[in-house]
Scaffold this active site. Structure first.
Site, PDB file in Angstrom:
ATOM      1  N   HIS A   1       0.794  -1.232   0.000  1.00  0.00           N
ATOM      2  CA  HIS A   1       0.000   0.000   0.000  1.00  0.00           C
ATOM      3  C   HIS A   1       0.829   1.286   0.000  1.00  0.00           C
ATOM      4  CE1 HIS A   1       1.034  -0.169   4.245  1.00  0.00           C
ATOM      5  NE2 HIS A   1       0.746   1.111   4.301  1.00  0.00           N
TER       6      HIS A   1
HETATM    7  C1  UD1 Z   1      -1.719   5.190   6.392  1.00  0.00           C
HETATM    8  C2  UD1 Z   1      -0.375   5.651   6.951  1.00  0.00           C
HETATM    9  C3  UD1 Z   1       0.649   4.529   6.751  1.00  0.00           C
HETATM   10  C4  UD1 Z   1       0.163   3.229   7.347  1.00  0.00           C
HETATM   11  C5  UD1 Z   1      -1.191   2.895   6.737  1.00  0.00           C
HETATM   12  C6  UD1 Z   1      -1.736   1.619   7.346  1.00  0.00           C
HETATM   13  C7  UD1 Z   1       0.116   8.053   6.819  1.00  0.00           C
HETATM   14  C8  UD1 Z   1       0.975   9.039   6.159  1.00  0.00           C
HETATM   15  N1  UD1 Z   1       0.139   6.808   6.272  1.00  0.00           N
HETATM   16  O1  UD1 Z   1      -1.543   5.030   4.999  1.00  0.00           O
HETATM   17  O2  UD1 Z   1       1.849   4.887   7.404  1.00  0.00           O
HETATM   18  O3  UD1 Z   1       1.088   2.200   7.046  1.00  0.00           O
HETATM   19  O4  UD1 Z   1      -2.094   3.982   7.001  1.00  0.00           O
HETATM   20  O5  UD1 Z   1      -2.752   1.098   6.547  1.00  0.00           O
HETATM   21  O6  UD1 Z   1      -0.554   8.371   7.784  1.00  0.00           O
HETATM   22  N2  UD1 Z   1      -9.130   4.847   2.637  1.00  0.00           N
HETATM   23  C9  UD1 Z   1     -10.357   4.255   2.525  1.00  0.00           C
HETATM   24  N3  UD1 Z   1     -10.884   3.703   3.669  1.00  0.00           N
HETATM   25  C10 UD1 Z   1     -10.239   3.730   4.856  1.00  0.00           C
HETATM   26  C11 UD1 Z   1      -8.968   4.313   4.924  1.00  0.00           C
HETATM   27  C12 UD1 Z   1      -8.421   4.868   3.810  1.00  0.00           C
HETATM   28  O7  UD1 Z   1     -10.966   4.213   1.472  1.00  0.00           O
HETATM   29  O8  UD1 Z   1     -10.784   3.215   5.855  1.00  0.00           O
HETATM   30  C13 UD1 Z   1      -8.555   5.489   1.462  1.00  0.00           C
HETATM   31  C14 UD1 Z   1      -8.365   6.972   1.719  1.00  0.00           C
HETATM   32  O9  UD1 Z   1      -9.492   7.672   1.398  1.00  0.00           O
HETATM   33  C15 UD1 Z   1      -7.186   7.294   0.845  1.00  0.00           C
HETATM   34  C16 UD1 Z   1      -6.399   5.994   0.839  1.00  0.00           C
HETATM   35  O10 UD1 Z   1      -7.270   4.962   1.233  1.00  0.00           O
HETATM   36  O11 UD1 Z   1      -7.577   7.577  -0.459  1.00  0.00           O
HETATM   37  C17 UD1 Z   1      -5.191   6.084   1.732  1.00  0.00           C
HETATM   38  O12 UD1 Z   1      -5.554   6.326   3.095  1.00  0.00           O
HETATM   39  P1  UD1 Z   1      -4.616   7.229   4.072  1.00  0.00           P
HETATM   40  O13 UD1 Z   1      -5.158   7.179   5.437  1.00  0.00           O
HETATM   41  O14 UD1 Z   1      -4.418   8.534   3.428  1.00  0.00           O
HETATM   42  O15 UD1 Z   1      -3.219   6.545   4.035  1.00  0.00           O
HETATM   43  P2  UD1 Z   1      -2.801   5.011   4.031  1.00  0.00           P
HETATM   44  O16 UD1 Z   1      -2.280   4.699   2.670  1.00  0.00           O
HETATM   45  O17 UD1 Z   1      -3.861   4.125   4.585  1.00  0.00           O
END
Ligand code: UD1
Length: 365
Positions: free
Chosen positions: A203
Site C-alpha cells: 500500500h
Molecule cells: C496510512 C499511513 C501509513 C500506514 C497505513 C496503514 C500516513 C501518512 N500513512 O496510509 O503509514 O502504514 O495507514 O494502513 O498516515 N481509505 C479508505 N478507507 C479507509 C482508509 C483509507 O478508502 O478506511 C482510502 C483513503 O481515502 C485514501 C487511501 O485509502 O484515499 C489512503 O488512506 P490514508 O489514510 O491517506 O493513508 P494510508 O495509505 O492508509
C-alpha cells in the site's frame, strides 16, 4: 486524565493493550479516534477483534492530502485538549494523525508519550519518516521497541532520561490473541492449505502511486502466481490505483478485501511467506518465524532483518524471486525473536506512565 489517540489499522493494534492497562490501573482515559481509517473493514472490525472500547470521541476527519489531513486533526485536537486539559497525551506509530496530535499537545505544553519512538528509515521521502522524527522531538516520554531506536534517539540528542526500552506492543496484541487467531477459520473460508500459499500486502505510495511501479508489481505477482498461490488482500489506496492505472492481475491471484485482525494473522501464521511493504507486518512475521520479503529500499525496523526473518529487496524482483525459490525449497535463514518482544510491553509502559502521573500530581500540589 490522559488522552490516548488512534487513527489507522496499525495504531489500533499497538494501542489496544495500552488502553486495557490504563483501564486495569484505573487511569482515566479519554480515547480519541481521528477517523483516518474509517471503513468497517479498516477500523470497526479491529475494534471488535481487539476488544477495544468505543472511542469517547470520533473526529471523523475527511480523506485528503497530507497537509489537509494533518491540519484538520491538528485544529480539532487542539480544541479537544484545551477543553479537557489532559495531564498526558499518548500517541503511537508514525501516521499523519500521530504527528498532528503530538504537535497540538506540544504547543499547549501538554506532555506527550510516544509509543514506537526512535525508528528511522533515514528516507525523508516517506511521510512516515517525517512524522516519526517530528513526533519524537516534541515528545516527553519515548517508548522504544528495539535497541536501534534508542541509538537513533541518542544520536539526535534526545535526553536519555526520556527514552524507555519497553519492547513491542504490537506483539503484546499478537500474544494476547493467539488462541483466537489459531481458532479463526480464514484458511478454510478461502480454501487454503498450510504452507501452500503466500500473502501479498502492498500500500505504500512509492509502490502503488506510480503507474510504472504498480505495473511491475502486477507483472511480478502474475508470474509468481504460476508457482504459488498468492493471496492479496487489497488496501483501499492500492485498489484505487489498480483501477486508475488499469493493471490486470492474473485470475490465479486470490484477491480479497482488507481482512480482520484475526483472519489476517491466521493466514499469516499458516502461509509459506509474506511479501509486503508494511512496517508492522515485518515485525509480526519476525515474531511468528514466517519468512518476509519486504518490497522497500530500507526498513526502520532493522531488528527484523538482523534477528528476524525479514529480507529487504526494494524493487529488485529478480532478487525477490530467487529468495522465494529458496524459501519454497525450505532454504531460509534461521530466526529469533527480538529482545523484549514478550507480550509485556504494555505492562512496562503503564508502570512508566503511572510514575509520570504521580510525579506530575506531586508537582502540582
Ligand atoms: C496510512 C499511513 C501509513 C500506514 C497505513 C496503514 C500516513 C501518512 N500513512 O496510509 O503509514 O502504514 O495507514 O494502513 O498516515 N481509505 C479508505 N478507507 C479507509 C482508509 C483509507 O478508502 O478506511 C482510502 C483513503 O481515502 C485514501 C487511501 O485509502 O484515499 C489512503 O488512506 P490514508 O489514510 O491517506 O493513508 P494510508 O495509505 O492508509
Amino acid at each position: 486524565m490522559v488522552i490516548s489517540v488512534v487513527a489507522t489499522r496499525p495504531n489500533f493494534i499497538k494501542m489496544a493493550p495500552v488502553i486495557e492497562q490504563l483501564k486495569l490501573n484505573k487511569i482515566e482515559n479519554y480515547f480519541v479516534h481521528t477517523g483516518q481509517h474509517y471503513d468497517d473493514n479498516m477500523s470497526d472490525i479491529f475494534f471488535k477483534d481487539l476488544n477495544m472500547p468505543a472511542p469517547n470521541h470520533f473526529m471523523n476527519i475527511r480523506p485528503g492530502s497530507h497537509a489537509e489531513q494533518t491540519a484538520e486533526v491538528l485544529i480539532k485536537f487542539e480544541k479537544l485538549c484545551m477543553e479537557l486539559k489532559p495531564k498526558l497525551v499518548i500517541v503511537a506509530g508514525d501516521v499523519n494523525s500521530t504527528l498532528s496530535c503530538a504537535l497540538a499537545a506540544a504547543k499547549l505544553n501538554i506532555p506527550i508519550a510516544h509509543i514506537e519512538a526512535g525508528l528511522r528509515s533515514f528516507d525523508k521521502r516517506m511521510p512516515e519518516e517525517v512524522n516519526r522524527v517530528l513526533t519524537d522531538h516534541v515528545s516527553d516520554i519515548l517508548f522504544a521497541t528495539e535497541r536501534n531506536a534508542i541509538e537513533n534517539l541518542k544520536n539526535e540528542n534526545i535526553l536519555k532520561q526520556k527514552i524507555h526500552f519497553v519492547g513491542n506492543c504490537m506483539i503484546d496484541s499478537l500474544i494476547k490473541n493467539k488462541l483466537e487467531i489459531k481458532k479463526n477459520n480464514a484458511m478454510k473460508k478461502y480454501r487454503l492449505e498450510k504452507d501452500d500459499y503466500c500473502i501479498a500486502t502492498i500500500h505504500r505510495p512509492s509502490n502503488v502511486d506510480s503507474g510504472q511501479n504498480l505495473k511491475d508489481l502486477g507483472s511480478f505477482l502474475n508470474k509468481l502466481s504460476n508457482k504459488c498461490k498468492v493471496v492479496f488482500p487489497i488496501h483501499p489506496r492500492t485498489k484505487k490505483m489498480i483501477e486508475k492505472f488499469s493493471i490486470s492481475l492474473s485470475k490465479n491471484i486470490i484477491l480479497l478485501n482488507p481482512l480482520s485482525y484475526f483472519e489476517f494473522l491466521n493466514l499469516v501464521s499458516n502461509c509459506k511467506f509474506v511479501l509486503t511493504d508494511s512496517g508492522g507486518i515485518q515485525e509480526e512475521t519476525t515474531f511468528l518465524g514466517i519468512p518476509c520479503i519486504t518490497l522497500r529500499e530500507n526498513t526502520e525496523r532493522p531488528s527484523t532483518v538482523d534477528v528476524g526473518t525479514n529480507h529487504i529487496v526494494g524493487l529488485n524482483y529478480k532478487r525477490a524471486f530467487e529468495l522465494i525459490m529458496d524459501i519454497m525449497a525450505n532454504i531460509h535463514k534461521s530466526k529469533n525473536i527480538p529482545e523484549k518482544w514478550d507480550g509485556k510491553s504494555s505492562l512496562r509502559i503503564i508502570k512508566i506512565i503511572k510514575n509520570f502521573l504521580n510525579s506530575y500530581d506531586e508537582e502540582i500540589e
